[in-house]
Design a protein around this motif. Structure first.
Motif, PDB file in Angstrom:
ATOM      1  N   GLU A 207       0.824  -1.208   0.000  1.00 47.08           N
ATOM      2  CA  GLU A 207       0.000   0.000   0.000  1.00 47.08           C
ATOM      3  C   GLU A 207       0.858   1.259   0.000  1.00 47.08           C
ATOM      4  O   GLU A 207       0.568   2.219  -0.691  1.00 47.08           O
ATOM      5  CB  GLU A 207      -0.952   0.000   1.189  1.00 47.08           C
ATOM      6  CG  GLU A 207      -2.090   0.983   1.072  1.00 47.08           C
ATOM      7  CD  GLU A 207      -3.054   0.669  -0.078  1.00 47.08           C
ATOM      8  OE1 GLU A 207      -3.838   1.556  -0.434  1.00 47.08           O
ATOM      9  OE2 GLU A 207      -3.023  -0.446  -0.630  1.00 47.08           O
ATOM     10  N   PHE A 208       1.903   1.280   0.805  1.00 46.44           N
ATOM     11  CA  PHE A 208       2.877   2.364   0.751  1.00 46.44           C
ATOM     12  C   PHE A 208       4.190   1.872   1.325  1.00 46.44           C
ATOM     13  O   PHE A 208       4.248   0.890   2.054  1.00 46.44           O
ATOM     14  CB  PHE A 208       2.406   3.639   1.470  1.00 46.44           C
ATOM     15  CG  PHE A 208       1.749   3.412   2.800  1.00 46.44           C
ATOM     16  CD1 PHE A 208       2.494   3.176   3.931  1.00 46.44           C
ATOM     17  CD2 PHE A 208       0.367   3.458   2.916  1.00 46.44           C
ATOM     18  CE1 PHE A 208       1.890   2.971   5.156  1.00 46.44           C
ATOM     19  CE2 PHE A 208      -0.252   3.251   4.135  1.00 46.44           C
ATOM     20  CZ  PHE A 208       0.513   3.009   5.258  1.00 46.44           C
ATOM     21  N   GLY A 209       5.269   2.560   0.960  1.00 45.83           N
ATOM     22  CA  GLY A 209       6.603   2.108   1.303  1.00 45.83           C
ATOM     23  C   GLY A 209       7.021   2.459   2.711  1.00 45.83           C
ATOM     24  O   GLY A 209       6.400   3.252   3.406  1.00 45.83           O
ATOM     25  N   GLN A 210       8.123   1.863   3.120  1.00 44.20           N
ATOM     26  CA  GLN A 210       8.827   2.145   4.363  1.00 44.20           C
ATOM     27  C   GLN A 210       8.067   1.765   5.626  1.00 44.20           C
ATOM     28  O   GLN A 210       8.495   2.089   6.725  1.00 44.20           O
ATOM     29  CB  GLN A 210       9.240   3.628   4.430  1.00 44.20           C
ATOM     30  CG  GLN A 210      10.216   4.015   3.324  1.00 44.20           C
ATOM     31  CD  GLN A 210      10.809   5.384   3.517  1.00 44.20           C
ATOM     32  OE1 GLN A 210      10.400   6.132   4.403  1.00 44.20           O
ATOM     33  NE2 GLN A 210      11.776   5.732   2.704  1.00 44.20           N
ATOM     34  N   VAL A 211       6.940   1.077   5.475  1.00 41.37           N
ATOM     35  CA  VAL A 211       6.206   0.573   6.631  1.00 41.37           C
ATOM     36  C   VAL A 211       5.930  -0.903   6.368  1.00 41.37           C
ATOM     37  O   VAL A 211       5.126  -1.245   5.491  1.00 41.37           O
ATOM     38  CB  VAL A 211       4.873   1.335   6.856  1.00 41.37           C
ATOM     39  CG1 VAL A 211       4.127   0.735   8.057  1.00 41.37           C
ATOM     40  CG2 VAL A 211       5.143   2.813   7.100  1.00 41.37           C
ATOM     41  N   GLY A 212       6.595  -1.770   7.117  1.00 46.47           N
ATOM     42  CA  GLY A 212       6.514  -3.194   6.855  1.00 46.47           C
ATOM     43  C   GLY A 212       5.105  -3.741   6.903  1.00 46.47           C
ATOM     44  O   GLY A 212       4.746  -4.646   6.134  1.00 46.47           O
ATOM     45  N   GLN A 213       4.300  -3.213   7.803  1.00 44.76           N
ATOM     46  CA  GLN A 213       2.932  -3.721   7.944  1.00 44.76           C
ATOM     47  C   GLN A 213       2.074  -3.437   6.718  1.00 44.76           C
ATOM     48  O   GLN A 213       1.003  -4.029   6.563  1.00 44.76           O
ATOM     49  CB  GLN A 213       2.265  -3.111   9.186  1.00 44.76           C
ATOM     50  CG  GLN A 213       2.885  -3.545  10.499  1.00 44.76           C
ATOM     51  CD  GLN A 213       4.042  -2.652  10.929  1.00 44.76           C
ATOM     52  OE1 GLN A 213       4.664  -2.006  10.105  1.00 44.76           O
ATOM     53  NE2 GLN A 213       4.318  -2.623  12.223  1.00 44.76           N
ATOM     54  N   ALA A 214       2.528  -2.540   5.853  1.00 49.51           N
ATOM     55  CA  ALA A 214       1.752  -2.194   4.660  1.00 49.51           C
ATOM     56  C   ALA A 214       2.225  -2.944   3.427  1.00 49.51           C
ATOM     57  O   ALA A 214       1.804  -2.634   2.317  1.00 49.51           O
ATOM     58  CB  ALA A 214       1.836  -0.687   4.400  1.00 49.51           C
TER      59      ALA A 214
END
Length: 878
Positions: A504-511
């Motif tokens: 869904e978007f970068g730099q956030v592992g949960q996404a």
């Protein structure tokens, strides 16, 4: 043997035409930017200045002449945010480094400057990165490639400095960062404290000057270069250019400028500035934004492509920038997007990359428009700069030629150019036809792709399937009629390489679910994790892309890719072909490589955006990122990559021993096994040649290895990426191996960078035509998720480099369906195919058209998205 290929050296980049600042351009269609359009006009330049403009001018004797008959001349593009031509981007050791200067690391011989000029850029602002709240003093320049350092700065331009807000500054994603500030609250405190100290510093000097008048022996205060620079900001001798994303922090910076009295040239990037457009306009603060870079990380997530139109309608000055690092850029097409997204006129769209950024850089008195007395910063185009059917022919800076197009591949004669934009009326919303099992689309020009074009035709679709196509078709009594007179109907476009629904978007592992641990995971299936409610699905399908291949990207054998429709209540309902192919990252191939192959420069503003390939390569850099990121991150990932096949102890004909080991093991398992191994079970359709293997690789040598691998194991392979496929096109054609090309036409950051320094600059755009010429079947991929929506325009741009529009459409539809193994369902308009199609009121590759309706599985889909919701919400503020 590699095919003989053209090269590009420094000598070949040097223009053959030397004007010494005196030149006559004749018979062009002139887009002045401030005084309308002049048909068949001429421009006289003397001493680098425009001295005459008009339709009936005569060339003085002895002057250099550029015959622009059939061409378009525009002002040189002004890019308000670049990082080109510098040997270092960030000094991130402290929260404030105002004493540092970009001019000290400026390199006019950098090829990246020439690449900008080849894209039509003539001026720009070279900025420090966004590592800290107050960065280095930036520089407004003319992009005079190859001149001395002193020739580039614009002497009467304001001095500039880079400020930055948000996650790059706070390093909030890095728990081990000990540098203040770590929150947005702290960022404001940094500025407040710094300016307070600067005020005290100014007072000490003021007191000293007063005392010195009566006491010649008065001792001056100790000079402090940092506080001296901050003092010049408060004195408005230096303008602030501030990196930002969120509306709250942008408004904070605007209010600080009002409190302390400093001048903001523009809020840079400023992706949420549309949320506070009235405040921006009232404060007289401009915004220099990305067109649609919206999901590289969390703070970009509310960026919408309607932002420029909202800001413009609010009365704020707005421009579009590239954040450019290297490669040629399609910034002109980014400007054109504002016509489809928000209804800006041709003139208003052109202003976004000419006069508006010139105002933000304080150089509008010199450049940004074609007017008598201004610098002769001009671009001669084949085609209109806001059309995908265009490219730069010649770029002049102050009347001197800095770029002349060289048709290295011999493609111009077959290229498509459009000097006038198609008539266009912006449509914000279209009502969806009422619910029914049966629809009749009547009066459209039907582009079947697999057969002839049918004018004033009808398509009948019932229960999800196309039942009839033709000029004279019986319309069922129960059909809902859709009037499409004057419109075009095409098969739904296909993006043949994405991570849609997986991230869904970068730099956030949960996404993100695009990358699993471990080297070989063939039993993973992409559609399992597709998020049916992902905001990327409506934003992409609203641009006509109705089907995509989505694939895992981790390890060496990543898992199985799935073909999905971009509409459906659940991932199961979206699945068109659950197991469409095996996704493999070929070692050393410049795809998602593991042994350090092709290195793409890091995102100098730390946005974490880019294609999947670029994100992988950034993740595997052993050094710290340019924003002072975690120095252990790259090393940790590199170690993991070694386990996945980067450290090769043996060699094979393919150059991929670890991949071969997996296949050898799978073949042995298929012959005999005692226990069930789900990984090896998943491999069986591929080792038996029943399903294709999508191999991510770009380098010619690696592609040769893939061909050898395919022959050895008698498997079906498809090249994904294929930057250097043109070098081995005959080999691919002879072996009937198709290519899923990563489309050129990017605009930001590293944009359209060639694989090798000696490759002709336009190679990324020319590859499709070169493959077509060689008889290689190909289609296109975005190689990402957020940028999938731009694939039609990116593909269209290659039409100015030898690819025909018909072949571009075929690659986006029928060829993609054939390569992905779903041509029995989609890819053309024919009875028996699924009702996946788009209806538009113009050329779907051009931005002077609206996608009016989309049908998926025979049902019309409402053309709303996060973009339109935010557009409608914030337009109410105006």
């Amino acid at each position: 043997m590699a095919q003989k290929a053209p090269v590009e050296t420094n000598a070949l980049r040097k223009p053959s035409l030397v004007t010494h600042g005196d030149v006559f351009i004749k018979d062009a269609r002139i887009l002045t930017a401030t005084h309308g359009t002049i048909e068949k006009g001429c421009i006289l330049v003397r001493g680098g200045k425009i001295v005459a403009i008009g339709p009936n001018l005569k060339a003085p004797a002895g002057i250099a002449v550029i015959d622009a008959t059939g061409k378009v001349v525009s002002p040189g593009i002004v890019d308000a945010h670049i990082h080109r031509g510098i040997d270092s981007t960030n000094e991130g050791s402290d929260a404030i480094t105002a004493e540092c200067r970009i001019i000290d690391v400026l390199n006019p011989d950098s090829k990246t400057i020439w690449q900008a000029v080849a894209s039509g850029e003539t001026s720009g602002m070279v900025l420090h990165g966004s590592a800290n709240p107050v960065g280095a003093q930036s520089l407004v320049v003319k992009l005079k490639y190859g001149k001395s350092v002193n020739d580039l700065p614009i002497k009467d331009a304001p001095r500039m400095i880079k400020f930055a807000l948000g996650e790059n500054v706070t390093r909030s994603g890095q728990q081990n960062s000990a540098r203040f500030p770590h929150t947005r609250l702290g960022v404001e405190a940094v500025y407040r404290r710094a300016f307070t100290q600067a005020q005290e510093y100014m007072k000490k000097w003021k007191d000293y000057e007063a005392k010195k008048a009566s006491d010649p022996k008065a001792v001056p205060p100790q000079r402090d270069l940092r506080l001296e620079t901050l003092s010049d900001i408060l004195k408005r001798k230096i303008w602030v250019q501030c990196h930002s994303y969120r509306a709250d922090e942008i408004l904070m910076m605007v209010r600080l400028s009002q409190e302390f009295g400093y001048k903001i040239g523009a809020m840079q990037h400023a992706l949420e500035s549309y949320k506070i457009a009235p405040e921006m306009a009232k404060a007289g603060v401009g915004a220099s934004i990305f067109a649609d870079e919206w999901a590289g990380k969390l703070e970009l997530y509310d960026c919408i492509p309607y932002a420029a139109s909202i800001l413009h309608k609010a009365g704020a000055n707005v421009s579009i920038n590239t954040d450019g690092v290297s490669g040629t850029t399609a910034i002109n097409i980014d400007a054109a997007k504002t016509m489809r997204y928000g209804g800006l006129t041709e003139q208003e769209a052109l202003d976004l990359i000419t006069i508006n950024p010139a105002r933000e850089l304080g150089i509008a008195h010199r450049t940004g428009s074609i007017e008598i007395g201004k610098d002769a910063d001009l671009v001669v185009w084949d085609g209109h700069p806001l059309s995908v059917y265009s490219h730069v022919d010649t770029t002049l800076i102050e009347g001197e030629v800095y770029f002349q197009r060289r048709d290295a591949f011999g493609l111009d004669a077959k290229s498509t150019f459009k000097t006038k934009l198609d008539p266009f009326t912006y449509m914000a919303n279209e009502e969806v036809p009422k619910k029914s099992d049966t629809y009749a689309i009547m009066g459209a020009t039907i582009h079947t792709v697999s057969g002839p074009v049918i004018k004033n035709g009808t398509v009948v679709v019932s229960n999800g399937v196309i039942k009839a196509v033709g000029a004279k078709v019986a319309i069922p009594a129960n059909a809902v009629k859709v009037d499409a007179h004057g419109m075009n109907l095409y098969p739904g476009f296909v993006d043949a390489g994405t991570t849609l629904g997986l991230i869904e978007f970068g730099q956030v592992g949960q996404a993100s679910d695009e990358r699993e641990l471990g080297a070989n995971q063939p039993d993973l299936v992409a559609v399992t994790a597709v998020q049916a409610q992902s905001e990327h699905l409506p934003s992409t399908r609203n641009q006509g892309i109705l089907t995509a291949l989505t694939a895992p990207r981790g390890g060496s054998v990543s898992g199985q890719a799935s073909v999905i429709n971009l509409a459906g209540w659940t991932s199961e309902l979206m699945g068109l072909k659950r197991k469409a192919g095996l996704s493999i990252n070929w070692p050393g191939g410049g795809g998602f490589n593991f042994d350090g192959g092709e290195q793409i420069e890091d995102d100098d503003d730390g946005d974490g955006a880019g294609t999947a390939t670029e994100r992988w390569e950034r993740a595997n850099r052993a050094d710290t990122d340019d924003m002072g990121g975690n120095p252990q991150r790259g090393q940790r990932n590199r170690q993991g990559a070694g386990a996945a096949g980067g450290a090769q102890a043996t060699t094979t004909s393919s150059g991929a021993p670890d991949v071969e080991l997996v296949f050898d093991r799978a073949i042995k398992y298929g012959k005999q096994h005692d226990a069930i191994d789900l990984e090896m079970e998943a491999m069986q359709p591929y080792v038996k040649g029943q399903l294709p293997i999508f191999i991510h690789t770009n380098a010619a040598a690696s592609i040769r290895g893939v061909v050898a691998f395919a022959k050895k194991y008698k498997v079906k392979v498809v090249i994904e990426g294929g930057s250097e496929a043109w070098r081995v096109a005959k080999l691919l054609a002879d072996n009937k191996i198709p290519v899923v090309l990563t489309a050129a036409g990017k605009s930001t950051l590293t944009a359209n960078t060639t694989v090798n320094d000696w490759d002709p600059y336009d190679t990324p755009y020319a590859v499709p035509a070169l493959l077509k010429r060689a008889g290689v079947q190909f289609c296109f991929q975005s190689d990402g998720y957020a940028d999938s929506m731009n694939l039609p325009q990116r593909v269209g741009e290659s039409c100015a480099y030898g690819l025909s529009p018909d072949d571009a459409i075929k690659a986006l539809t029928q060829s993609a369906a054939e390569i992905l193994g779903v041509s029995d369902k989609i890819g053309s308009i024919a009875p028996g195919k699924l009702g996946n199609f788009l209806i538009c009121d113009g050329d779907p590759l051009e931005l002077t058209s609206n996608i009016r309706y989309i049908f998926v599985n025979g049902q019309p889909v409402e053309m709303k998205s996060k973009f339109t919701r935010l557009r409608d919400q914030y337009m109410k503020r105006l």
